[in-house]
Motif scaffolding. Sequence first.
Motif, short mmCIF file in Angstrom:
data_model
loop_
_atom_site.label_atom_id
_atom_site.label_comp_id
_atom_site.label_asym_id
_atom_site.label_seq_id
_atom_site.Cartn_x
_atom_site.Cartn_y
_atom_site.Cartn_z
N ARG A 104 0.83 -1.21 0.00
CA ARG A 104 0.00 0.00 0.00
C ARG A 104 0.86 1.26 0.00
O ARG A 104 0.46 2.28 -0.56
CB ARG A 104 -0.94 -0.01 1.22
CG ARG A 104 -2.11 -0.99 1.08
CD ARG A 104 -2.97 -1.00 2.32
NE ARG A 104 -3.54 0.32 2.58
CZ ARG A 104 -4.20 0.63 3.71
NH1 ARG A 104 -4.36 -0.27 4.65
NH2 ARG A 104 -4.70 1.85 3.86
N GLU A 108 -0.50 3.71 -2.75
CA GLU A 108 -1.16 4.91 -2.25
C GLU A 108 -0.25 6.14 -2.33
O GLU A 108 -0.72 7.26 -2.53
CB GLU A 108 -1.67 4.68 -0.84
CG GLU A 108 -2.79 3.65 -0.80
CD GLU A 108 -3.23 3.29 0.61
OE1 GLU A 108 -3.21 4.17 1.49
OE2 GLU A 108 -3.58 2.11 0.82
N SER A 147 -14.66 0.88 7.20
CA SER A 147 -13.67 0.22 6.34
C SER A 147 -14.10 0.28 4.88
O SER A 147 -13.27 0.53 3.99
CB SER A 147 -13.50 -1.24 6.76
OG SER A 147 -13.08 -1.32 8.10
N ALA A 148 -15.39 0.06 4.64
CA ALA A 148 -15.91 0.11 3.27
C ALA A 148 -15.74 1.52 2.69
O ALA A 148 -15.39 1.68 1.51
CB ALA A 148 -17.37 -0.30 3.25
N MET A 151 -12.16 2.17 1.73
CA MET A 151 -11.87 1.54 0.43
C MET A 151 -12.34 2.42 -0.71
O MET A 151 -11.64 2.60 -1.71
CB MET A 151 -12.56 0.16 0.38
CG MET A 151 -12.16 -0.67 -0.85
SD MET A 151 -10.41 -1.12 -0.85
CE MET A 151 -9.86 -0.37 -2.40
N GLN A 152 -13.52 3.01 -0.56
CA GLN A 152 -14.04 3.93 -1.59
C GLN A 152 -13.16 5.17 -1.70
O GLN A 152 -12.96 5.71 -2.79
CB GLN A 152 -15.49 4.33 -1.27
CG GLN A 152 -16.49 3.20 -1.44
CD GLN A 152 -16.38 2.53 -2.80
OE1 GLN A 152 -16.44 3.17 -3.85
NE2 GLN A 152 -16.22 1.21 -2.80
N LEU A 154 -9.91 5.19 -1.16
CA LEU A 154 -8.70 4.78 -1.89
C LEU A 154 -8.96 4.70 -3.39
O LEU A 154 -8.10 5.07 -4.20
CB LEU A 154 -8.21 3.41 -1.39
CG LEU A 154 -7.67 3.36 0.04
CD1 LEU A 154 -7.16 1.96 0.37
CD2 LEU A 154 -6.57 4.39 0.26
N ARG A 171 -8.39 -1.87 -7.96
CA ARG A 171 -9.72 -2.51 -8.03
C ARG A 171 -9.60 -4.03 -7.89
O ARG A 171 -10.41 -4.66 -7.23
CB ARG A 171 -10.41 -2.16 -9.34
CG ARG A 171 -11.00 -0.74 -9.39
CD ARG A 171 -11.84 -0.58 -10.63
NE ARG A 171 -12.34 0.76 -10.80
CZ ARG A 171 -13.45 1.24 -10.23
NH1 ARG A 171 -14.14 0.48 -9.42
NH2 ARG A 171 -13.84 2.48 -10.47
N ALA A 174 -9.13 -4.93 -4.35
CA ALA A 174 -10.12 -4.33 -3.43
C ALA A 174 -10.59 -5.26 -2.31
O ALA A 174 -10.61 -4.85 -1.14
CB ALA A 174 -11.30 -3.78 -4.21
N LEU A 177 -7.71 -5.56 0.13
CA LEU A 177 -7.43 -4.27 0.76
C LEU A 177 -8.48 -3.94 1.82
O LEU A 177 -8.14 -3.51 2.92
CB LEU A 177 -7.40 -3.16 -0.30
CG LEU A 177 -6.18 -3.11 -1.22
CD1 LEU A 177 -6.42 -2.15 -2.37
CD2 LEU A 177 -4.94 -2.70 -0.44
N GLU A 178 -9.75 -4.15 1.48
CA GLU A 178 -10.82 -3.81 2.44
C GLU A 178 -10.73 -4.68 3.69
O GLU A 178 -10.96 -4.21 4.80
CB GLU A 178 -12.19 -3.95 1.78
CG GLU A 178 -13.29 -3.38 2.65
CD GLU A 178 -14.63 -3.27 1.94
OE1 GLU A 178 -15.66 -3.27 2.65
OE2 GLU A 178 -14.67 -3.18 0.70
N ILE A 181 -7.90 -3.32 5.78
CA ILE A 181 -8.33 -2.09 6.46
C ILE A 181 -9.20 -2.43 7.67
O ILE A 181 -9.01 -1.88 8.76
CB ILE A 181 -9.10 -1.18 5.48
CG1 ILE A 181 -8.15 -0.64 4.40
CG2 ILE A 181 -9.78 -0.02 6.22
CD1 ILE A 181 -8.86 -0.09 3.17
#
Length: 255
Positions: A104, A108, A147-148, A151-152, A154, A171, A174, A177-178, A181
């Motif tokens: 990440r 990121e 957390s969701a 993700m959005q 990111l 993507r 995802a 990653l979620e 997180i």
Amino acid sequence: MAYQRIRQPKLSDVIEQELERLIVEGTLSPGQQLPPERELAKQFDVSRPSIREAIQRLEAKRLLTRRQGGGTFVSENIWKSFSDPLLNLLSSHSETQLDLLETRHAMEGIAAYFAAVRGTEEDFARIQACLERIGKEQSNNDVEAESAEVMQFLIALTEAAHNVVLLHIVRSLAPLLEQNILQNFKLLRRRPEAVEKVSKHRANIVDAIVSGQPEKAREMSHSHLAYIEETLLDLTREESRRERSLRRMQQGNDS
């Protein structure tokens, strides 16, 4: 001199290429339903047979799919480069979570950098809206919803970088990653001051992006993830010491 005749592209070819472009850049996302043929024909100012032909070719390429009950959708498998068994395997190993945090840093950091360079006002508005929704779910103490929303955030950040390869990588990762997180947040909840600090870090990243400071945006992103990694390692060590103390107490009681 003999001139070669220039072949005019078929309307269906042009429509096919335009729909592909929208899929590649992420404007049309996995599972998203396309407007009905008559509406697409109106938007492109062409006949419905031209739309139908373009859609059929994109179906053959497995970019679009028709569902029972009507409707044409962007295929949900486009960004699934990681199989479900592999995702489950990776998410079940604690070592992988630290590996993912390191990954990440790269993703990121570069997303924040290019978002500051290339982001539009519309991109910034989406990022800031995500930030507000994260804060709302944090206030509701709903860690899964938070957390969701992260993700959005990111994804919005990566979209603002305007690098389609990076967007597709994020993507495709995802689900992993979620989950990462969510696991991080559950641990960080043990330290309210850490949760507050992470939120401030995220706000600092957005400020640097919106103010057009790419180096600072990348630096803030790295500091943010480094702090999370350091705190998680500390919490893990703390948990190990606690478990060791409990075992000693239990052994003393059994003696």
